[in-house]
Design a protein around this motif. Structure first.
Motif, PDB file in Angstrom:
ATOM      1  N   ALA A   1       6.172  -1.128  -2.281  1.00  0.00           N
ATOM      2  CA  ALA A   1       6.804  -1.380  -0.720  1.00  0.00           C
ATOM      3  C   ALA A   1       6.422  -0.279   0.168  1.00  0.00           C
ATOM      4  CB  ALA A   1       8.195  -1.486  -0.900  1.00  0.00           C
ATOM      5  N   LEU A   2       6.554   0.812   0.044  1.00  0.00           N
ATOM      6  CA  LEU A   2       6.210   1.909   0.815  1.00  0.00           C
ATOM      7  C   LEU A   2       4.855   1.926   1.300  1.00  0.00           C
ATOM      8  CD1 LEU A   2       7.720   4.368   2.212  1.00  0.00           C
ATOM      9  CD2 LEU A   2       7.171   5.598   0.388  1.00  0.00           C
ATOM     10  N   ALA A   3       3.987   1.554   0.496  1.00  0.00           N
ATOM     11  CA  ALA A   3       2.610   1.281   0.667  1.00  0.00           C
ATOM     12  C   ALA A   3       2.356   0.244   1.803  1.00  0.00           C
ATOM     13  CB  ALA A   3       1.655   0.942  -0.555  1.00  0.00           C
ATOM     14  N   ALA A   4       3.061  -0.843   1.703  1.00  0.00           N
ATOM     15  CA  ALA A   4       3.056  -1.859   2.661  1.00  0.00           C
ATOM     16  C   ALA A   4       3.387  -1.721   3.845  1.00  0.00           C
ATOM     17  CB  ALA A   4       3.698  -3.071   1.762  1.00  0.00           C
ATOM     18  N   VAL A   5       4.466  -0.759   3.759  1.00  0.00           N
ATOM     19  CA  VAL A   5       5.266  -0.717   5.182  1.00  0.00           C
ATOM     20  C   VAL A   5       4.430   0.484   6.016  1.00  0.00           C
ATOM     21  CG1 VAL A   5       7.167   0.829   6.068  1.00  0.00           C
ATOM     22  CG2 VAL A   5       7.730  -0.952   4.240  1.00  0.00           C
ATOM     23  N   ILE A   6       3.627   1.375   5.221  1.00  0.00           N
ATOM     24  CA  ILE A   6       2.782   2.481   5.979  1.00  0.00           C
ATOM     25  C   ILE A   6       1.624   1.945   6.215  1.00  0.00           C
ATOM     26  CG2 ILE A   6       1.929   4.610   5.468  1.00  0.00           C
ATOM     27  CD1 ILE A   6       4.658   4.895   6.264  1.00  0.00           C
ATOM     28  N   GLY A   7       0.907   0.923   5.275  1.00  0.00           N
ATOM     29  CA  GLY A   7      -0.407   0.533   5.434  1.00  0.00           C
ATOM     30  C   GLY A   7      -0.907   0.072   6.410  1.00  0.00           C
ATOM     31  N   LEU A   8      -0.140  -1.282   6.706  1.00  0.00           N
ATOM     32  CA  LEU A   8      -0.303  -2.331   7.852  1.00  0.00           C
ATOM     33  C   LEU A   8      -0.234  -1.290   9.061  1.00  0.00           C
ATOM     34  CD1 LEU A   8       1.143  -5.376   6.567  1.00  0.00           C
ATOM     35  CD2 LEU A   8      -1.150  -4.763   6.487  1.00  0.00           C
ATOM     36  N   PRO A   9       0.748  -0.750   9.844  1.00  0.00           N
ATOM     37  CA  PRO A   9       0.694  -0.068  10.781  1.00  0.00           C
ATOM     38  C   PRO A   9      -0.151   1.060  10.900  1.00  0.00           C
ATOM     39  CG  PRO A   9       2.970  -0.097   9.843  1.00  0.00           C
ATOM     40  CD  PRO A   9       2.044  -0.623   8.855  1.00  0.00           C
TER      41      PRO A   9
ATOM     42  N   GLY B   1      -0.547   9.325  13.187  1.00  0.00           N
ATOM     43  CA  GLY B   1      -0.067   8.340  11.862  1.00  0.00           C
ATOM     44  C   GLY B   1       0.327   9.108  10.751  1.00  0.00           C
ATOM     45  N   ASN B   2      -0.310  10.416  10.440  1.00  0.00           N
ATOM     46  CA  ASN B   2       0.301  11.162   9.240  1.00  0.00           C
ATOM     47  C   ASN B   2       1.329  11.771   9.568  1.00  0.00           C
ATOM     48  OD1 ASN B   2      -1.948  11.268   6.779  1.00  0.00           O
ATOM     49  ND2 ASN B   2      -3.050  10.798   8.519  1.00  0.00           N
ATOM     50  N   VAL B   3       1.755  12.190  10.907  1.00  0.00           N
ATOM     51  CA  VAL B   3       3.189  12.815  10.961  1.00  0.00           C
ATOM     52  C   VAL B   3       4.153  11.975  10.883  1.00  0.00           C
ATOM     53  CG1 VAL B   3       4.533  13.662  12.808  1.00  0.00           C
ATOM     54  CG2 VAL B   3       2.152  14.792  12.743  1.00  0.00           C
ATOM     55  N   VAL B   4       3.902  10.651  11.227  1.00  0.00           N
ATOM     56  CA  VAL B   4       5.021   9.646  11.066  1.00  0.00           C
ATOM     57  C   VAL B   4       5.012   9.316   9.438  1.00  0.00           C
ATOM     58  CG1 VAL B   4       5.545   7.110  11.406  1.00  0.00           C
ATOM     59  CG2 VAL B   4       4.509   8.593  13.490  1.00  0.00           C
ATOM     60  N   MET B   5       3.950   9.207   8.737  1.00  0.00           N
ATOM     61  CA  MET B   5       4.105   9.061   7.317  1.00  0.00           C
ATOM     62  C   MET B   5       4.942  10.094   6.600  1.00  0.00           C
ATOM     63  SD  MET B   5       0.423   8.838   4.715  1.00  0.00           S
ATOM     64  CE  MET B   5       0.685   8.871   2.937  1.00  0.00           C
ATOM     65  N   GLY B   6       4.327  11.195   7.300  1.00  0.00           N
ATOM     66  CA  GLY B   6       5.162  12.384   6.558  1.00  0.00           C
ATOM     67  C   GLY B   6       6.535  12.331   6.552  1.00  0.00           C
ATOM     68  N   ILE B   7       6.963  12.031   7.893  1.00  0.00           N
ATOM     69  CA  ILE B   7       8.632  11.803   8.211  1.00  0.00           C
ATOM     70  C   ILE B   7       9.251  10.827   7.352  1.00  0.00           C
ATOM     71  CG2 ILE B   7      10.277  11.007   9.971  1.00  0.00           C
ATOM     72  CD1 ILE B   7       8.591  12.312  12.008  1.00  0.00           C
ATOM     73  N   VAL B   8       8.503   9.635   7.217  1.00  0.00           N
ATOM     74  CA  VAL B   8       9.039   8.445   6.396  1.00  0.00           C
ATOM     75  C   VAL B   8       9.095   9.039   4.808  1.00  0.00           C
ATOM     76  CG1 VAL B   8       8.473   6.136   5.290  1.00  0.00           C
ATOM     77  CG2 VAL B   8       8.186   6.788   7.786  1.00  0.00           C
ATOM     78  N   PHE B   9       7.908   9.631   4.420  1.00  0.00           N
ATOM     79  CA  PHE B   9       8.059   9.939   2.858  1.00  0.00           C
ATOM     80  C   PHE B   9       9.070  11.075   2.691  1.00  0.00           C
ATOM     81  CE2 PHE B   9       3.785   8.896   0.866  1.00  0.00           C
ATOM     82  CZ  PHE B   9       3.627   7.505   1.392  1.00  0.00           C
ATOM     83  N   GLY B  10       9.340  12.205   3.710  1.00  0.00           N
ATOM     84  CA  GLY B  10      10.303  12.973   3.587  1.00  0.00           C
ATOM     85  C   GLY B  10      11.273  12.464   3.514  1.00  0.00           C
ATOM     86  N   TRP B  11      11.906  11.419   4.413  1.00  0.00           N
ATOM     87  CA  TRP B  11      13.161  10.738   4.501  1.00  0.00           C
ATOM     88  C   TRP B  11      13.213  10.087   3.011  1.00  0.00           C
ATOM     89  CZ3 TRP B  11      14.791   5.612   3.853  1.00  0.00           C
ATOM     90  CH2 TRP B  11      15.926   5.455   4.195  1.00  0.00           C
TER      91      TRP B  11
ATOM     92  N   THR C   1      -1.488   6.818  -3.323  1.00  0.00           N
ATOM     93  CA  THR C   1      -2.671   6.433  -4.307  1.00  0.00           C
ATOM     94  C   THR C   1      -2.829   5.024  -3.882  1.00  0.00           C
ATOM     95  OG1 THR C   1      -1.757   8.162  -5.936  1.00  0.00           O
ATOM     96  CG2 THR C   1      -3.574   6.387  -6.592  1.00  0.00           C
ATOM     97  N   LEU C   2      -2.036   4.122  -3.913  1.00  0.00           N
ATOM     98  CA  LEU C   2      -2.368   2.817  -3.579  1.00  0.00           C
ATOM     99  C   LEU C   2      -3.115   2.553  -2.075  1.00  0.00           C
ATOM    100  CD1 LEU C   2       0.738   0.760  -4.599  1.00  0.00           C
ATOM    101  CD2 LEU C   2      -1.691   0.664  -5.799  1.00  0.00           C
ATOM    102  N   LEU C   3      -2.487   3.472  -1.139  1.00  0.00           N
ATOM    103  CA  LEU C   3      -3.108   3.247   0.020  1.00  0.00           C
ATOM    104  C   LEU C   3      -4.442   3.710   0.231  1.00  0.00           C
ATOM    105  CD1 LEU C   3      -0.238   4.634   2.229  1.00  0.00           C
ATOM    106  CD2 LEU C   3      -1.087   2.421   2.488  1.00  0.00           C
ATOM    107  N   ASP C   4      -4.902   4.850  -0.638  1.00  0.00           N
ATOM    108  CA  ASP C   4      -6.112   5.363  -0.632  1.00  0.00           C
ATOM    109  C   ASP C   4      -6.961   4.912  -1.382  1.00  0.00           C
ATOM    110  OD1 ASP C   4      -5.426   7.606   0.973  1.00  0.00           O
ATOM    111  OD2 ASP C   4      -5.480   9.083  -0.488  1.00  0.00           O
ATOM    112  N   VAL C   5      -6.494   4.117  -2.368  1.00  0.00           N
ATOM    113  CA  VAL C   5      -7.466   3.183  -3.354  1.00  0.00           C
ATOM    114  C   VAL C   5      -7.751   1.859  -2.291  1.00  0.00           C
ATOM    115  CG1 VAL C   5      -7.395   1.510  -5.258  1.00  0.00           C
ATOM    116  CG2 VAL C   5      -6.436   3.837  -5.613  1.00  0.00           C
ATOM    117  N   VAL C   6      -6.827   1.354  -1.575  1.00  0.00           N
ATOM    118  CA  VAL C   6      -7.434   0.317  -0.987  1.00  0.00           C
ATOM    119  C   VAL C   6      -8.257   0.646   0.112  1.00  0.00           C
ATOM    120  CG1 VAL C   6      -6.546  -1.437   0.862  1.00  0.00           C
ATOM    121  CG2 VAL C   6      -5.334  -1.144  -1.202  1.00  0.00           C
ATOM    122  N   ALA C   7      -7.933   1.953   0.813  1.00  0.00           N
ATOM    123  CA  ALA C   7      -8.961   2.518   1.935  1.00  0.00           C
ATOM    124  C   ALA C   7     -10.401   2.525   1.189  1.00  0.00           C
ATOM    125  CB  ALA C   7      -8.337   3.593   2.683  1.00  0.00           C
TER     126      ALA C   7
END
Length: 273
Positions: free
Chosen positions: A117-125, A212-222, A238-244
């Motif tokens: 779920a987190l990969a989907a939330v982060i991946g598309l934006p 993008g990675n600052v936002v990702m870091g805030i979400v992951f930290g939360w 890992t899923l995000l990077d595999v797809v990329a």
């Protein structure tokens, strides 16, 4: 200062912990972040506009296939050795470090669906932000994998994705949360500091990647603050990077203006590889 009121043993432990954090960062993600920022500075000073430049995330390490595979595997091994070192430093008598930061399989089912779920939330934006950054000329073209992939390329890309997931989430999240909390930092100070470091770690890709990675870091930290587990973050990353990585040749073919390599500039390897 607060430390002046602490017992000598506690002051010693705080100094030792501070030195440990700086040393760990100097040999792992902090070192890569510094090289990444310098790479961005060099790109900005180059005569070619930032949007007309490119960088390679998983470049070939040797012209001969056999040696390329050997060097790729060694790169993954030594990166994971640094992760193991950090976990070793977190280990304490009667306290399992992996269980303490939530990097175990005791709740793998819940970790898996949260990670997906987190990969989907982060991946598309994230994909949209990359496309906007390319359109605005503030993000370089990121060549995520070779276009002429061989049969062994996909397993190596999956290993590279796993390496990135473990390296970044164990150190940026699990390690820094544990250590900085012991120094008296509050959780949001840790989250914002870790997110800023994550943004610097990816600065070589341009300003869009930093945001993008600052936002990702805030979400992951939360999420870590809420769940207390690194495993969902490792799965998502890992899923995000595999797809990329694996999907890059297809993306380059479908959207050449966004993903295809830029022929006008010389590609530079990622400082994080």
């Amino acid at each position: 200062m607060v430390s002046s009121t602490l017992p000598p043993s506690t002051r010693y432990q705080r100094r030792r912990l501070s030195w440990e954090i700086w040393i760990v960062l100097a040999v792992t993600v902090g070192q890569s972040a510094l090289y990444s920022v310098l790479s961005l500075v060099r790109k900005l000073l180059a005569p070619v506009p930032l949007g007309s430049q490119q960088t390679q995330v998983n470049p070939s390490r040797d012209a001969q296939a056999v040696w390329d595979v050997v060097y790729q595997l060694l790169a993954v091994f030594f990166a994971l050795a640094l992760v193991a070192l950090v976990v070793y430093l977190l280990w304490e008598p009667a306290s399992n470090a992996l269980r303490r930061i939530g990097l175990d399989f005791t709740r793998f089912g819940g970790d898996l669906w949260r990670g997906v779920a987190l990969a989907a939330v982060i991946g598309l934006p994230g994909l949209a932000l990359y496309a906007v950054g390319r359109a605005l000329g503030i993000t370089v073209a990121v060549v995520a994998s070779p276009l002429d992939a061989a049969w062994w390329t996909i397993p190596l890309l999956v290993l590279s994705a796993l390496r990135a997931g473990l390296t970044e989430e164990v150190i940026f999240i699990g390690y820094l949360f544990d250590r900085l909390r012991r120094l008296g930092w509050n959780d949001w100070s840790i989250i914002l500091t870790s997110a800023a470091l994550r943004g610097a770690y990816h600065a070589y890709q341009g300003f869009g990647a930093i945001v993008g990675n600052v936002v990702m870091g805030i979400v992951f930290g939360w999420c870590y603050r809420r769940w207390g587990r690194v495993m969902p973050l490792v799965i998502a990353h890992t899923l995000l990077d595999v797809v990329a990585f694996v999907g890059y040749p297809l993306a380059a073919a479908l959207w050449p203006g966004v993903f295809a390599p830029v022929p006008a500039s010389t590609p530079t390897p990622s400082p994080t590889n």
